[in-house]
Design a protein around this motif. Structure first.
Motif, PDB file in Angstrom:
ATOM      1  N   ARG A 196       0.967  -1.173  -0.114  1.00 43.50           N
ATOM      2  CA  ARG A 196       0.121   0.094  -0.083  1.00 43.50           C
ATOM      3  C   ARG A 196       0.820   1.334  -0.132  1.00 43.50           C
ATOM      4  NH1 ARG A 196      -4.883  -1.378  -1.618  1.00 43.50           N
ATOM      5  NH2 ARG A 196      -5.835   0.516  -0.454  1.00 43.50           N
ATOM      6  N   TYR A 197       2.059   1.507  -0.512  1.00 44.47           N
ATOM      7  CA  TYR A 197       2.584   2.357  -0.959  1.00 44.47           C
ATOM      8  C   TYR A 197       1.826   3.388  -1.903  1.00 44.47           C
ATOM      9  CZ  TYR A 197       7.361   1.089   0.512  1.00 44.47           C
ATOM     10  OH  TYR A 197       8.591   0.604   1.469  1.00 44.47           O
ATOM     11  N   ARG A 198       2.051   4.690  -1.596  1.00 43.34           N
ATOM     12  CA  ARG A 198       1.339   5.828  -2.287  1.00 43.34           C
ATOM     13  C   ARG A 198       2.283   6.211  -3.492  1.00 43.34           C
ATOM     14  NH1 ARG A 198       1.595  10.334   0.047  1.00 43.34           N
ATOM     15  NH2 ARG A 198      -0.714  11.105  -0.261  1.00 43.34           N
ATOM     16  N   PHE A 199       1.432   6.303  -4.869  1.00 44.39           N
ATOM     17  CA  PHE A 199       1.997   6.405  -6.160  1.00 44.39           C
ATOM     18  C   PHE A 199       1.881   7.737  -6.823  1.00 44.39           C
ATOM     19  CE2 PHE A 199       2.097   1.911  -5.777  1.00 44.39           C
ATOM     20  CZ  PHE A 199       3.073   1.221  -6.599  1.00 44.39           C
ATOM     21  N   PHE A 200       3.137   8.224  -7.705  1.00 42.15           N
ATOM     22  CA  PHE A 200       3.164   9.163  -8.476  1.00 42.15           C
ATOM     23  C   PHE A 200       3.645  10.505  -7.665  1.00 42.15           C
ATOM     24  CE2 PHE A 200      -0.613   7.059 -11.283  1.00 42.15           C
ATOM     25  CZ  PHE A 200       0.518   5.955 -11.578  1.00 42.15           C
TER      26      PHE A 200
END
Length: 340
Positions: A327-331
């Motif tokens: 559940r890393y956060r992207f962009f």
């Protein structure tokens, strides 16, 4: 090599819509080029992976409020204009939507103090616009323009400064060099205090960085030119660090493009300025960059291809799958990765 080789699954809810509450408390995945399991830390822990003899290279470009909305003279059609590259005092290369509605000769009215005339078509969706204005152009931009956030971010941040790095200096970018958004002044000072040099380069982020790849074969894609500059002092510090056995760690893919453009044989970096169309994808041999601080990038993007060239496509996509699982956060407003 196919563009589809750089596809991966990403749930929409993992696309970060706002930055972490504190810049350097976003998550950090550490991926070593020589193998091993990824490590999972906070970004402020990056200081533990950077050595005194290394040099950290940042891109000190500053994002301008480059997105404008105007009305087409005669019809009142709404026209969106994204400023990309300044050609001279009055003329900009721009991305225009809808492009088919604005042939050369079209006049666009933004405000009583600012109008523009389309002078030429310069590529898909791109137009040269000569602006007519009263006063100072930059002040008009501050008044009329908005920060050009990527389309996957659905609202402006509460604090516009969070889409600028803390070391942003030279105005000219249409997008932020987002890997640098995680640094705080305090973290940068901790890195300096241990003896590591931090030096700037400049690359104004334009269409080359975020234009989607629309061809099937990776090698057929052509990058849009972006302006870069490397000072004599920055080149000296980098070359001396490498001569001592230190690593060059680039903060972001834009810094990487700049350094690799300026690199010569045996990794020496040559000072200078100009335009770069360098496209880095697997098979490329890095000349100047040993490590990279970067965010998690869009599927099929040139940025994902560049990072794959540094660490290997399969290894990178495995790391991305792990990031999704955890559940890393992207962009742009998401978490970070350190490749060393």
């Amino acid at each position: 090599m196919k563009v589809t080789d750089f596809e991966y699954y990403l749930p929409d809810e993992l696309i970060a819509q706002e930055p972490a509450p504190v810049r350097d408390e976003s998550r950090l995945m550490v991926l070593r080029k020589n193998g091993g399991e990824p490590e999972h830390r906070l970004f402020k822990d990056i200081v533990e992976y950077i050595k005194p003899q290394d040099v950290l290279v940042i891109n000190d470009t500053r994002v301008i409020p480059a997105r404008l909305w105007g009305k087409k003279e005669g019809t009142g059609t709404t026209i969106e204009v994204l400023l990309l590259t300044r050609r001279d005092e009055h003329t900009w290369e721009t991305l225009v939507r809808p492009g088919r509605r604005v042939p050369p000769g079209t006049n666009i009215i933004f405000d009583a103090e600012l109008t523009g005339t389309v002078e030429a078509v310069v590529g898909e969706g791109c137009r040269l616009i000569k602006f007519q204005y009263q006063g100072v152009f930059e002040q008009l931009l501050d008044k009329l323009g908005v920060m050009p956030l990527p389309p996957y971010i659905r609202k402006q941040p509460a604090d516009p400064k969070r889409y600028q790095t803390v070391y942003a200096r030279e105005p000219g970018s249409a997008a932020a060099p987002t890997a640098g958004l995680h640094f705080t002044p305090e973290l940068l000072q901790r890195i300096r205090d241990q003896g590591t040099s931090i030096v700037p380069v400049l690359l104004h982020v334009g269409l080359g960085t975020f234009r989607p790849v629309k061809v099937d074969e990776v090698a057929r894609h052509r990058m849009h030119a972006e302006y870069y500059s490397v000072s004599v002092e920055t080149a000296r510090v980098i070359n001396e660090a490498r001569a001592r056995g230190g690593r060059v760690i680039a903060v972001g893919t834009t810094t990487t493009r700049c350094l690799e453009t300026a690199a010569r044989e045996k990794g020496a970096v040559k000072p200078g300025a100009g335009w770069t169309e360098i496209f880095i994808y697997p098979g490329y041999h890095f000349q100047a960059v040993d490590g990279l601080v970067t965010n998690f990038h869009l599927p099929r993007s040139t940025l994902l291809m560049m990072v794959s060239a540094l660490v290997g496509r399969e290894r990178l996509l495995d790391a991305y799958a792990r990031a999704v699982q955890l559940r890393y956060r992207f962009f742009s407003f998401g978490d970070a990765m350190l490749i060393i």
